[in-house]
Write an enzyme that holds these catalytic residues in place. Sequence first.
Site, PDB file in Angstrom:
ATOM      1  NE  ARG A 133      39.300  19.522  21.663  1.00  0.00           N
ATOM      2  CZ  ARG A 133      38.116  19.062  21.310  1.00  0.00           C
ATOM      3  NH1 ARG A 133      38.016  18.037  20.492  1.00  0.00           N
ATOM      4  NH2 ARG A 133      37.023  19.629  21.751  1.00  0.00           N
ATOM      5  CB  ALA A 183      31.777  11.944  22.863  1.00  0.00           C
ATOM      6  CG  HIS A 237      40.418  11.231  17.499  1.00  0.00           C
ATOM      7  ND1 HIS A 237      39.141  11.054  17.965  1.00  0.00           N
ATOM      8  CD2 HIS A 237      41.139  10.172  17.912  1.00  0.00           C
ATOM      9  CE1 HIS A 237      39.094   9.917  18.650  1.00  0.00           C
ATOM     10  NE2 HIS A 237      40.292   9.363  18.627  1.00  0.00           N
ATOM     11  CD  GLU A 242      41.451   6.123  18.704  1.00  0.00           C
ATOM     12  OE1 GLU A 242      41.147   7.033  19.498  1.00  0.00           O
ATOM     13  OE2 GLU A 242      42.088   5.100  19.071  1.00  0.00           O
ATOM     14  CE1 TYR A 291      36.081  17.882  17.222  1.00  0.00           C
ATOM     15  CE2 TYR A 291      34.515  19.630  17.687  1.00  0.00           C
ATOM     16  CZ  TYR A 291      35.254  18.545  18.101  1.00  0.00           C
ATOM     17  OH  TYR A 291      35.160  18.105  19.396  1.00  0.00           O
ATOM     18  NE  ARG A 347      30.406  19.107  18.400  1.00  0.00           N
ATOM     19  CZ  ARG A 347      31.210  18.089  18.681  1.00  0.00           C
ATOM     20  NH1 ARG A 347      31.557  17.231  17.761  1.00  0.00           N
ATOM     21  NH2 ARG A 347      31.650  17.913  19.906  1.00  0.00           N
ATOM     22  N   PRO A 353      29.119  10.050  17.259  1.00  0.00           N
ATOM     23  CG  PRO A 353      29.134  10.211  19.591  1.00  0.00           C
ATOM     24  CD  PRO A 353      29.575   9.333  18.456  1.00  0.00           C
ATOM     25  CG  ASN A 354      27.483  15.394  18.854  1.00  0.00           C
ATOM     26  OD1 ASN A 354      26.299  15.660  18.718  1.00  0.00           O
ATOM     27  ND2 ASN A 354      27.998  15.002  19.999  1.00  0.00           N
ATOM     28  CG  ASN A 402      36.158  10.729  14.305  1.00  0.00           C
ATOM     29  OD1 ASN A 402      35.984  10.741  15.519  1.00  0.00           O
ATOM     30  ND2 ASN A 402      36.398  11.829  13.612  1.00  0.00           N
TER      31      ASN A 402
END
Length: 150
Positions: free
Chosen positions: A108, A78, A101, A99, A24, A19, A11-12, A75
Amino acid sequence: MAKPIFVLNGPNLNLLGTREPEIYGKDTLDDIKAKCEAKAKALGLAIDFRQSNHEGELVAWIQEARTGASGLIVNAGAFTHTSIAMLDALLACQVPSVEVHLSNIFTREPFRHHSYISKAVKGVICGFGAAGYELAIEALAGLIKNKRPS
């Protein structure tokens, strides 16, 4: 040529480039896709690059990877921090997976420090921005090569 590496984005991530670029980066998802395609081609591999804002669709794609992919990059956005369904799908997947990111999730907010899906993957790459995807392709290329019969 081997089956493609699935590159699944959660998502996103369709909003990359606009964003929170300070977190990012400025690369769009299309920019990352182009970099992944070039890296895979240089290594004699192909990718199947996808993005969804829907957990169930991502789960279905992970299940598809069981027979349709030689490796998997995820990735989960969330969903990394919430999705037991994605964990279960990855545990059943049985192809090498990584995985990824863009940001370093461990620097964070505390809720981002835990990944449900990490238990089911070979390794985690975080904090290197878009280059993390290329690093994941290189890692998978080695795992795929070592898995092929001689």
